[in-house]
Scaffold this active site. Sequence first.
Site, short mmCIF file in Angstrom:
data_model
loop_
_atom_site.label_atom_id
_atom_site.label_comp_id
_atom_site.label_asym_id
_atom_site.label_seq_id
_atom_site.Cartn_x
_atom_site.Cartn_y
_atom_site.Cartn_z
N VAL A 61 0.95 -1.47 0.10
CA VAL A 61 0.06 -0.24 0.01
C VAL A 61 1.04 1.26 -0.11
O VAL A 61 1.88 1.22 0.91
CB VAL A 61 -0.91 0.16 1.06
CG1 VAL A 61 -1.66 1.26 1.42
CG2 VAL A 61 -1.96 -1.25 1.34
N VAL A 85 -2.10 -3.41 6.63
CA VAL A 85 -1.01 -2.57 5.82
C VAL A 85 -1.09 -1.39 5.45
O VAL A 85 -0.28 -0.29 5.51
CB VAL A 85 -0.53 -3.47 4.48
CG1 VAL A 85 0.37 -2.82 3.46
CG2 VAL A 85 -0.12 -4.85 5.08
N ALA A 106 4.63 4.01 2.87
CA ALA A 106 4.12 2.69 2.42
C ALA A 106 4.36 1.76 3.22
O ALA A 106 4.92 2.06 4.43
CB ALA A 106 4.71 2.51 1.06
N LYS A 107 3.69 0.43 3.00
CA LYS A 107 3.82 -0.57 3.70
C LYS A 107 3.56 -1.83 2.92
O LYS A 107 2.76 -1.77 2.11
CB LYS A 107 3.08 -0.63 5.25
CG LYS A 107 3.59 -1.22 6.39
CD LYS A 107 4.79 -0.52 7.01
CE LYS A 107 5.32 -1.39 8.10
NZ LYS A 107 6.43 -0.59 8.77
N GLY A 108 4.08 -2.82 3.19
CA GLY A 108 3.60 -4.15 2.44
C GLY A 108 3.63 -5.30 3.51
O GLY A 108 4.26 -5.08 4.76
#
Length: 417
Positions: A61, A85, A106-108
């Site tokens: 995201v 996320v 962002a993050k995953g």
Amino acid sequence: MHTYTGPTYEMAIKQFDIAADYLNLNQEARERVRVPKRAMIVSVPTRMDDGRVVMFAGFRVQHNLSLGPCKGGLRYSPDVDLGEVAALAMWMSWKCALVGLPYGGAKGGICCDPSTMSRGEVERMTRRFTQEIVPMIGPEIDIMAPDMGTNEQTMAWIMDTYSMQVGHTVPGIVTGKPVTIGGSLGRVEATGRGVFYCVQEALQLLDIPIEGLRIAVQGFGNVGGTCAALFHAAGAKVIAVSDVRSGVVHHDGLDVYELRRHVEKTGVVAGFDQADPISNEELLTLECDVLVPAAIERQITEANAGKLRCRILAEGANGPTTPEADAIINENGIFIIPDVLCNAGGVIVSYFEWVQDLQNYFWTESEVNSRLRDIITRAFQAVYQLHTREHISMRLAALAVGVRKVAEAKTLRGLFP
Ligand code: NAD
């Protein structure tokens, strides 16, 4: 229908709304800043050692593209989902803006349990995930880093897979990778070190000496383990630590170095013979000077917030305290160092690593640590000043600085990012 759901996402939205109300953000800015810019969900087919193919769900995201490339960790956990996320991506946006980094958040995540997988299985899953999200990442687009369940080796596999794809070595595609292949000195310890620097600032303000200070740490991984070791080295007493299974307590102070050796050997803190067992719930309510939640989200809730017996709550983890708990803790006069400030050391040194990779010019560890200290203490002081000047909580002050900057960038640039 809502795209992003779940308790962690709702919590991030609640925090945002409080900050947006305080800032008096207009409706347009509010809507644009609130929602992640884009997200990708991928299926990650992975050949297991026994010959089966397992489909893991993977997420990335990107919350905000207005201040530069996106930046944020990659989490491997059996509970991770799109909403979690998205919440973590949102917090990354406020964090980067708060400490003045040229990044969006962002993050995953991949929904998996790495503790039950072989090294080969984790490598194949990581490489396939990277391949699937190649259209969405790049050193000028989105740069990943370790988070829960991932480490330097994971970053090395991602860097290698991406580099094979484009045909040349691209160290700037990830941060938190091994020093041998372009990582930064000091990155592994950076988040825990940042927590340590923030607590030192708070101790000075509250006039509490570090010698003999009693600290309890939930989570004994990268963040919790490093910060426990730094406090131990500085003369504080780390009286309790825990991991996902259980915890250990010793009121005269644990020998953190011995405990780390025990964890290296056995994989868990339980069974350390110089301490008594304690549950995670008991650890959070121990009488101590500093409590460092450094594990997962939503550990301090309405149910246990009133029982906390610390003077300082230093949030090493992302989102350990719910908004309902926040109100209780503030009322009880506990000094909170909120996550977006307290654990920002990781992304600050990730930024240093990215800069070093782009310039092919590497810094010494003391340069890294002293620049980290400069940035994080400046952010701490800015948040503290806003907190005292405006009579708002430390969390609201930190979020207000971050959200305001993201909203301003969006307004200045227009509708594209
Ligand atoms: P890690 O995987 O190295 O360690 C996590 C620790 O928490 C382990 O000891 C694990 O056993 C424990 N844990 C997991 N679930 C738990 C539970 N339900 N109850 C108690 N303990 C539990 O992860 P990490 O990198 O140290 O990350 C910890 C937290 O810090 C996460 O919230 C992460 O998002 C945040 N964070 C990490 C970094 C970083 O650079 N690694 C940067 C910023 C924030």
